[in-house]
Design a protein around this motif. Structure first.
Motif, PDB file in Angstrom:
ATOM      1  N   UNK B   4       0.817  -1.202   0.000  1.00  0.00           N
ATOM      2  CA  UNK B   4       0.000   0.000   0.000  1.00  0.00           C
ATOM      3  C   UNK B   4       0.858   1.262   0.000  1.00  0.00           C
ATOM      4  N   UNK B   5       2.194   1.064  -0.095  1.00  0.00           N
ATOM      5  CA  UNK B   5       3.071   2.218  -0.127  1.00  0.00           C
ATOM      6  C   UNK B   5       3.288   2.637  -1.578  1.00  0.00           C
ATOM      7  N   UNK B   6       3.414   3.910  -1.768  1.00  0.00           N
ATOM      8  CA  UNK B   6       3.798   4.361  -3.106  1.00  0.00           C
ATOM      9  C   UNK B   6       5.242   3.962  -3.353  1.00  0.00           C
ATOM     10  N   UNK B   7       5.577   3.802  -4.613  1.00  0.00           N
ATOM     11  CA  UNK B   7       6.905   3.296  -4.955  1.00  0.00           C
ATOM     12  C   UNK B   7       8.028   4.149  -4.359  1.00  0.00           C
ATOM     13  N   UNK B   8       7.882   5.457  -4.472  1.00  0.00           N
ATOM     14  CA  UNK B   8       8.904   6.354  -3.941  1.00  0.00           C
ATOM     15  C   UNK B   8       9.069   6.188  -2.441  1.00  0.00           C
ATOM     16  N   UNK B   9       7.932   6.143  -1.749  1.00  0.00           N
ATOM     17  CA  UNK B   9       7.957   5.991  -0.302  1.00  0.00           C
ATOM     18  C   UNK B   9       8.671   4.705   0.074  1.00  0.00           C
ATOM     19  N   UNK B  43      10.432   9.411  12.223  1.00  0.00           N
ATOM     20  CA  UNK B  43       9.073   9.016  11.839  1.00  0.00           C
ATOM     21  C   UNK B  43       9.100   8.005  10.703  1.00  0.00           C
ATOM     22  N   UNK B  44       9.994   8.241   9.755  1.00  0.00           N
ATOM     23  CA  UNK B  44      10.079   7.311   8.630  1.00  0.00           C
ATOM     24  C   UNK B  44      10.523   5.921   9.103  1.00  0.00           C
ATOM     25  N   UNK B  45      11.459   5.897  10.039  1.00  0.00           N
ATOM     26  CA  UNK B  45      11.905   4.606  10.564  1.00  0.00           C
ATOM     27  C   UNK B  45      10.756   3.888  11.271  1.00  0.00           C
ATOM     28  N   UNK B  46       9.998   4.677  12.011  1.00  0.00           N
ATOM     29  CA  UNK B  46       8.846   4.115  12.703  1.00  0.00           C
ATOM     30  C   UNK B  46       7.887   3.501  11.686  1.00  0.00           C
ATOM     31  N   UNK B  47       7.657   4.275  10.621  1.00  0.00           N
ATOM     32  CA  UNK B  47       6.747   3.804   9.581  1.00  0.00           C
ATOM     33  C   UNK B  47       7.316   2.553   8.905  1.00  0.00           C
ATOM     34  N   UNK B  48       8.619   2.530   8.719  1.00  0.00           N
ATOM     35  CA  UNK B  48       9.247   1.372   8.081  1.00  0.00           C
ATOM     36  C   UNK B  48       9.035   0.118   8.930  1.00  0.00           C
ATOM     37  N   UNK B  49       9.160   0.282  10.221  1.00  0.00           N
ATOM     38  CA  UNK B  49       8.944  -0.843  11.129  1.00  0.00           C
ATOM     39  C   UNK B  49       7.487  -1.268  11.059  1.00  0.00           C
ATOM     40  N   UNK B  50       6.648  -0.278  11.157  1.00  0.00           N
ATOM     41  CA  UNK B  50       5.224  -0.544  11.252  1.00  0.00           C
ATOM     42  C   UNK B  50       4.693  -1.201   9.971  1.00  0.00           C
TER      43      UNK B  50
END
Lengths: 337, 337
Positions: B4-9, B43-50
């Motif tokens: 569900x992530x965009x490719x760039x993200x 925040x990005x790391x958190x999102x990466x984990x999540x």
DNA sequence: TCCATCGCTGAGCAAATGATCGGAGCCACG
DNA sequence: CGTGGCTCCGATCATTTGCTCAGCGATGGA
């Protein structure tokens, strides 16, 4: 998997790692729970990571080669490396690398930055993909003279102009040929304020965008008419494997001083060394030997390269012992949180 | 997996996560590299984990069930839970659980600690495995009266004596039967200083080691002659599912006040609640309903249980809606380093 | 067009973490 | 049995990290 641990240790490490990584307790809480000191818990966690009890995996998109990037950074002490996915067609390969380079510049450049720019086919593709979201008030300046015998888009002046256009910045052209016919002519040229000023500005750049050239008969320097077939052959005979901005180096990364170098109008290797971030853009069309030589010269800070070259360069680096040991041995992951 | 992530993200998350977890850079370094603020990287790391881009796995020994332990802790707000591996034979099952309990006590107990101890077959196995490496100057005190009709090793006094012997501590016995014949008799007994003193000491304990009893005709309370078949049947009819120290609760964890309870010589549920760490030891022989009831009563802080019961209890807890919602929903891993 | 609301951003701070260092216990060797 | 070297331990400190909060710009509704 970690079989060299005693059963008790294994169990303890797993318990503590689970408490920390899965349940999200702090080391202090865990220390209280297991009647250990906090530093002890921290050592155990380190050991758990190191011994493989904790397994951290990054689900990277298949087109990224983060491991190659890390190896490149470590092997050549780069501050950054970007490996772009392989393409079969040389042109789309060049575009892929250029896209990565453009993205890097978009992130890296800020108002007031000065960017020294070289010539080259790879470099020449970068402006097409350089489209910052907002205006960047920076200056692009030619770090090398031009050559009338190649397409305009691979000449530094033209590259600077387009880059500046795409971000709302300024371009400063170098009004001189890359190679002149005599040493005397070059010295006279360098006395011209227009030329001297541009080169001084380039030398003070905070970023340089350069390509890496090879030494075969079809290399850019020959095709552009800067060097004759005879001259490039003499360079090869002297051990030259590649160049940045017309400065040729051998396989060990040592600069080769040849007669032609005194007819060159461009930044020197020393100038480049003083620049904070030298970004080299290379795609499949260049020989890996050229890349390896330039990397060993130690002028490059950021390498943007295709997957194929990345692998080959690392392979070559492992085979031939580097002049000054820059061990390519993988060191264990430093962190684990 | 993270679709569900965009490719760039996706690419950015993977890059940053790799830099952080594999290469061991700090968030600040990464922020500089990607031209982001440090909080943004975090925040990005958190999102990466999540989002699963970062996958942290604990290579636990197969005989550990850390996930069950976490679920138990979360579902019943325990400060700790230990699940011991399944055994087919009830006796070795009891031993496995007792071994875990003994290990827990070895870690938990320090000089000066006071431990209140209940009766029971599971509790009775603990002393055999309780062998601290060094002397612990603590006191074990009976939290419940004894019963002459069962084997000595399952009586609290005897358990206390052996525990104390194995760690060089002291034991304080309760010289009274678990159940007396009348309320009057109990009140008279409680006036005896020897009895009152021991119970006061037990009530001030920092740790309690208790078993959980069931309500079938073969339960410890019946076998020991403390309760008659008629009495236990009446308790069942009143909804009782299990007990700690003779205090019976229903499936929702509510204390059942029955006539017999006024003839009980033991710590009350309220006494237990005031004790810092109540450790319950249960093995396969007890019914999961009993465990569930007691857990819902909220007196237990640490549960030491076999795998089979752990699974069943969690299953039951999910099926029947708890009186006060104690959601068993898995919350995402809180941490990632 | 104006204004309220929402989400995102980065400064700043408190907590958590990693690293250093002196000291204590242990072992091998003399 | 003494001694030197070794490892392991935890007190302590600098760094890193997680988090809060006020401010900003975008969005959408009146």
């Amino acid at each position: 998997m970690p079989e060299d641990l005693r059963q008790d240790d294994y169990e303890l490490l797993a318990r503590i790692a689970h408490r920390y990584y899965v349940d999200g307790r702090t080391q202090e809480e865990i220390a209280a729970e297991f009647a250990l000191s906090r530093p002890k818990v921290q050592r155990l966690l380190e050991r758990a990571r190191w011994s493989g009890v904790v397994d951290i995996r990054i689900q990277a998109p298949p087109w990224l080669h983060l491991d190659l990037e890390t190896q490149l950074r470590d092997a050549f002490r780069l501050s950054d490396a970007i490996v772009s996915p392989s393409r079969t067609d040389p042109q789309s390969q060049r575009e892929a690398v250029a896209r990565s380079a453009a993205g890097y510049l978009e992130r890296r450049l800020h108002d007031g930055a000065v960017v020294a720019v070289s010539h080259g086919r790879d470099t020449g593709e970068v402006p097409r993909f350089f489209r910052p979201e907002r205006r960047i008030d920076c200056t692009f300046v030619s770090a090398m003279g031009g050559s009338p015998r190649v397409d305009a888009p691979t000449n530094p002046n033209e590259i600077c102009r387009t880059l500046a256009e795409h971000c709302g910045g300024r371009a400063e052209s170098l009004y001189a040929p890359a190679y002149v016919e005599s040493v005397e002519m070059r010295d006279r040229l360098l006395e011209q304020e227009a030329v001297a000023h541009t080169l001084r500005l380039a030398a003070r750049a905070s970023v340089a965008l350069v390509g890496i050239g090879g030494t075969d008969d079809g290399c850019t320097m020959v095709r552009s008419g800067c060097l004759s077939l005879e001259e490039i052959a003499r360079l090869r005979a002297a051990g030259a494997v590649g160049d940045v901005l017309g400065n040729y180096v051998d396989a060990g990364g040592t600069l080769i001083s040849a007669p032609h170098s005194s007819r060159l109008v461009a930044l020197s290797i020393e100038d480049l060394r003083r620049i904070d971030t030298v970004v080299a853009v290379v795609s499949e069309t260049e020989k890996p030997q050229a890349i390896l030589g330039i990397l060993r010269a130690g002028v490059v800070d950021v390498l943007i390269v295709d997957e194929g070259n990345a692998r080959t360069v690392l392979e070559l680096a492992r085979e031939s012992v580097p002049p000054r040991a820059a061990g390519a041995a993988a060191h264990p992951a430093a962190r684990g949180r």
